[in-house]
Design a protein around this motif. Structure first.
Motif, PDB file in Angstrom:
ATOM      1  N   ALA A   1       1.158  -1.213  -0.014  1.00 48.43           N
ATOM      2  CA  ALA A   1      -0.032  -0.292  -0.212  1.00 48.43           C
ATOM      3  C   ALA A   1       1.310   1.404  -0.584  1.00 48.43           C
ATOM      4  N   MET A   2       0.175   2.264  -0.968  1.00 50.96           N
ATOM      5  CA  MET A   2       1.711   3.369  -0.550  1.00 50.96           C
ATOM      6  C   MET A   2       0.123   4.850  -1.190  1.00 50.96           C
ATOM      7  N   ALA A   3      -0.231   5.526   0.778  1.00 50.56           N
ATOM      8  CA  ALA A   3      -1.641   5.351   0.421  1.00 50.56           C
ATOM      9  C   ALA A   3      -0.888   7.133   0.748  1.00 50.56           C
ATOM     10  N   ASN A   4      -1.702   8.239   0.549  1.00 56.43           N
ATOM     11  CA  ASN A   4      -1.383  10.193  -0.019  1.00 56.43           C
ATOM     12  C   ASN A   4      -2.052  10.906  -0.032  1.00 56.43           C
ATOM     13  N   TYR A   5      -2.362  11.860   1.245  1.00 57.99           N
ATOM     14  CA  TYR A   5      -3.386  12.788   1.347  1.00 57.99           C
ATOM     15  C   TYR A   5      -3.166  13.933   1.726  1.00 57.99           C
ATOM     16  N   PRO A   6      -3.635  14.837   0.434  1.00 54.73           N
ATOM     17  CA  PRO A   6      -4.880  14.561  -0.100  1.00 54.73           C
ATOM     18  C   PRO A   6      -4.582  13.930  -0.833  1.00 54.73           C
ATOM     19  N   ASN A   7      -6.026  12.972  -1.887  1.00 54.15           N
ATOM     20  CA  ASN A   7      -6.142  12.024  -2.626  1.00 54.15           C
ATOM     21  C   ASN A   7      -6.142  13.098  -3.493  1.00 54.15           C
ATOM     22  N   PHE A   8      -6.732  12.135  -5.203  1.00 53.33           N
ATOM     23  CA  PHE A   8      -7.507  12.292  -5.864  1.00 53.33           C
ATOM     24  C   PHE A   8      -8.180  11.463  -6.822  1.00 53.33           C
ATOM     25  N   ASN A   9      -9.033  11.695  -7.369  1.00 53.57           N
ATOM     26  CA  ASN A   9      -9.992  10.651  -8.867  1.00 53.57           C
ATOM     27  C   ASN A   9      -9.235  10.508 -10.246  1.00 53.57           C
ATOM     28  N   PRO A  10      -8.578   9.614 -10.449  1.00 53.95           N
ATOM     29  CA  PRO A  10      -8.165   9.950 -11.617  1.00 53.95           C
ATOM     30  C   PRO A  10      -8.714  10.012 -13.066  1.00 53.95           C
ATOM     31  N   ASN A  11     -10.650   9.975 -12.742  1.00 50.08           N
ATOM     32  CA  ASN A  11     -10.803   9.872 -13.885  1.00 50.08           C
ATOM     33  C   ASN A  11     -11.395  11.602 -14.210  1.00 50.08           C
ATOM     34  N   THR A  12     -11.061  12.152 -13.261  1.00 45.42           N
ATOM     35  CA  THR A  12     -10.695  13.730 -13.412  1.00 45.42           C
ATOM     36  C   THR A  12      -9.959  14.152 -12.544  1.00 45.42           C
ATOM     37  N   TYR A  13      -8.730  13.566 -12.734  1.00 47.65           N
ATOM     38  CA  TYR A  13      -7.721  14.254 -12.175  1.00 47.65           C
ATOM     39  C   TYR A  13      -7.409  16.165 -12.672  1.00 47.65           C
ATOM     40  N   PHE A  14      -7.913  16.572 -14.359  1.00 47.16           N
ATOM     41  CA  PHE A  14      -7.468  17.457 -14.305  1.00 47.16           C
ATOM     42  C   PHE A  14      -7.870  18.521 -13.396  1.00 47.16           C
ATOM     43  N   LYS A  15      -9.523  18.342 -12.245  1.00 48.20           N
ATOM     44  CA  LYS A  15     -10.006  19.547 -11.584  1.00 48.20           C
ATOM     45  C   LYS A  15      -8.838  18.853 -10.133  1.00 48.20           C
ATOM     46  N   TYR A  16      -7.915  18.767  -9.881  1.00 48.87           N
ATOM     47  CA  TYR A  16      -7.096  19.280  -8.715  1.00 48.87           C
ATOM     48  C   TYR A  16      -6.448  19.681  -8.969  1.00 48.87           C
ATOM     49  N   SER A  17      -5.228  20.399  -7.744  1.00 54.15           N
ATOM     50  CA  SER A  17      -4.180  21.233  -7.761  1.00 54.15           C
ATOM     51  C   SER A  17      -2.616  20.108  -8.367  1.00 54.15           C
ATOM     52  N   PRO A  18      -1.657  20.619  -8.958  1.00 57.09           N
ATOM     53  CA  PRO A  18      -0.812  19.838  -8.508  1.00 57.09           C
ATOM     54  C   PRO A  18      -0.210  19.098  -7.506  1.00 57.09           C
ATOM     55  N   GLN A  19      -0.897  19.901  -6.164  1.00 58.08           N
ATOM     56  CA  GLN A  19      -0.119  19.483  -4.879  1.00 58.08           C
ATOM     57  C   GLN A  19      -1.266  18.280  -4.407  1.00 58.08           C
TER      58      GLN A  19
END
Length: 657
Positions: free
Chosen positions: A258-276
């Protein structure tokens, strides 16, 4: 006279015959050259002149977890195109298509007028939209199947799997690292053209060479990944933190579960998220590890035989001057054994072990553990951390590096190094891809565990592991990491963050962590939890250790690892308190749990009135010299520092504007 005429006639006949033979030979030779020698190239040229080729999105292989659960798939969707030459009225067609395509009528009409032969209207459309456009029954409108990347588990393992663009080329994670393996060959829509270069009706168009890419199977377990993400999210949000990391590895193999990070993102709509949010902090971010480094210090000192497990060290009642600086412990300790230095996380004890080990051997040990270099994991964007060459260590550096300050490492480096202690002394190469296979499931390449080097003897590794068990039992700084039914081992870590503006240590920003392994005797899991800038408490034993315990408990049950016999119920956990006020300023580095009763830590008086400062002074028993009047703007020593017996303690005030 007649003879000369006949002779000349025969000459002319022969000349004509030679001319015709020559022409025939030339024509035959040219025909042979064109129809035999140049046949293939001319056929291709003819096809090129009489065919129009429209590239289609290539299909990508599937990304699976270790149990063959799909993490990334390609699904077939309809893409809509138009042949404006075959459409009766472009304005009328644009008016009908515009509301369905969610575009202005003028924009659709402009698109149709831009290319009379072929134009894409929309790629990879939803089935209901396809049905509505088909129901319009417009001439010159067609559909073709194209692959669209889809991530069925949404956020789960998003930073590892990564995502693709429209093309679709891999842009991050495994999708990028193995792009050439996963990406299939491009498909083509082939249309016939007439002598004037106009497209003939596309009915019966052929799609060529749309071969699917290879499949990739990861070492990740989707269920353990979900557990890690869930508990990490809980820890970050409960403690009001900025970000977090959770890693789970198999210490024997280096497989990342397992390799978990927070904050997370949905790769189906990755363009809605910040680079961070898209950044994989587990491998890209390096931070000062704090007291987790004491594991490697003690291991190296035992391996080099400069200390023995039974040795004791005078921890100077919590204050120790070395190299022109004063090192503090959170509590006033006298004599501590090596195991107790780990259990209570004594910075002074660590500094004295470091002095005995020396910078040559400490530097060699840390590089041997893999610090200062990339691990080589199969992901893009890995950082190597920062371990300065021993020739650049000055003054107090040997002491501070001994307890994890003045050096930076990634979460993956720390988890990999701790795994070497857990597995008996072997540094394993961490890896994420287990197998590459074709569409029929046949294995094309299989990846096995790789031993990079032996860094500890089995005896030293076992000794350190048993010392680390003391950290999670009653009285240790990591009591919150205890796991019901299992003997575990680990170490807390708290480190100040560097302020990018002042380039010095921040007064109130900390990184809190806990790293350990479980079960103790035959470790199945190495788990690291890092909480960035928690607001409730800055101590790894308070904010990160509970997440370690929760992840370990659920993962061990899921893996059906039998509990250790005769294990007692874990000790009562210490809870994170509210955001520390000026009365409970944090200590400089991890050394135990702050109990709030000590009077030797300088509070943060910034912005307080003189009356508020006097009230805190009286409550804490601190003798402070007050300068000026109004609101506090400056103080000595800085907030969070230990107040020494000979320190000048003052607070400067200026009138409020």
């Amino acid at each position: 006279m007649m003879d000369s005429r006949e002779k000349w006639t025969r000459v002319r006949i022969r000349l004509m015959w030679v001319l015709f033979v020559t022409i025939f030979v030339l024509v035959a030779s040219r025909a042979f050259y064109l129809q035999v020698v140049k046949k293939d190239s001319l056929v291709k040229l003819a096809e090129k002149q009489h065919q129009r080729i429209v590239p289609l999105t290539p299909a990508r292989g599937v990304i699976f977890d270790s149990n063959n659960a799909p993490l990334a798939v390609s699904i077939e969707m309809d893409s809509c195109y138009a042949e404006p030459r075959n459409m009766e009225s472009l304005p009328e067609a644009a008016a009908k298509l515009a509301p369905l395509l969610a575009l202005p009528k003028e924009q659709v009409e402009k698109k149709l007028n831009g290319n009379k032969n072929f134009v894409w209207l929309q790629r990879r459309m939803a089935p209901d939209l396809v049905a509505r456009i088909k129901s319009l029954d417009l001439d010159g409108i067609g559909f073709v199947k194209e692959g669209k990347r889809f991530y069925p588990n949404s956020e789960v393992a998003s930073h590892v799997v990564g995502f693709t663009g429209l093309d679709p080329e891999g842009l991050e994670g495994i999708e990028l690292k193995y792009d050439s393996t996963i990406l299939g060959s491009t498909g083509y829509l082939v249309t016939e053209r007439d002598a004037l270069g106009r497209d003939i009706d596309l009915k019966g168009a052929v799609v060529k060479s749309a071969d699917k890419g290879h499949n990739v199977t990861l070492t990740l377990d989707k269920n353990i990944q979900y557990i890690a993400e869930k508990e990490l999210t809980k820890a970050v949000e409960t403690n009001g933190a900025k970000a977090g990391i959770a890693l789970v590895m198999e210490p024997e193999t280096g497989r990342v579960l397992a390799m978990a990070n927070y904050p997370n993102f949905n790769p189906n709509t990755y363009f809605k998220y910040s680079p961070q949010a898209l950044r994989n902090r587990s491998i890209s971010d390096s931070f000062e590890p704090g007291s987790t480094f004491k594991i490697f210090l003690v291991a190296a000192a035992l391996e080099e035989k400069v200390i023995r497990p039974t040795d004791g060290f005078n921890c100077e009642n919590g204050s120790y001057s070395i190299g022109g600086r004063t090192i503090h412990d959170t509590h006033r300790y006298g004599g501590l054994s090596v195991a107790q230095i780990l259990k209570y996380s004594s910075n002074i004890g660590a500094a004295k072990i470091g002095t005995r080990l020396g910078q040559e051997r400490l530097y060699a040990a840390l590089t041997n553990f893999g610090f200062g270099e990339r691990s080589g994991i199969d992901l893009p964007g890995e950082s190597g951390g920062n371990l300065r060459n021993k020739n650049q260590w000055f003054g107090v550096d040997l002491a501070t590096i001994s307890f994890g300050q003045g050096v930076s490492a990634t979460a993956l480096q720390i988890a990999t190094a701790v795994s070497a202690v857990a597995n008996g002394g072997l540094l394993m190469k961490p890896y994420l891809v287990e197998k590459i296979s074709d569409d029929s499931g046949n294995a094309l390449q299989v990846f096995a565990p790789v031993v990079k080097r032996r860094i500890l003897s089995p005896e030293t590794a076992k000794t350190v592991a048993r010392m680390l068990e003391g950290v999670v039992v009653e009285g240790g700084t990591g009591v919150n990491a205890a796991v019901d039914g299992y003997r575990s081992a680990g170490k807390t870590g708290t480190a100040q963050k560097v302020d990018p503006l002042t380039r010095g240590y921040s007064v109130n920003k900390r990184t809190a962590s806990f790293v350990g392994f479980v079960p103790l005797e035959k470790p199945r899991l190495t788990i690291l939890v890092v909480i960035d800038e928690p607001k409730t408490s800055s101590y790894g034993g308070v904010v990160a250790a509970p997440a370690f315990s929760a992840i370990a408990q659920q993962a061990l049950c899921y893996l059906k690892v039998p509990p250790d016999k005769g294990m007692k119920k874990r000790p009562e956990q210490l809870e994170a308190k509210a955001t520390p006020s000026v009365e409970t300023a944090d200590a400089v580095a991890d050394g135990g749990i702050v109990d709030g009763t000590g009077g030797t830590v300088m509070p943060n008086f910034q912005g307080l009135s003189m009356r508020q400062v006097l009230k805190i002074m009286e409550k804490r028993g601190i003798n402070v010299k007050l300068l000026g009047s109004g609101r506090a703007v400056e103080q000595n020593p800085m907030a969070g520092s230990r107040i020494g017996a000979n320190d000048q303690v003052w607070v400067k005030f200026v009138p409020a504007a």
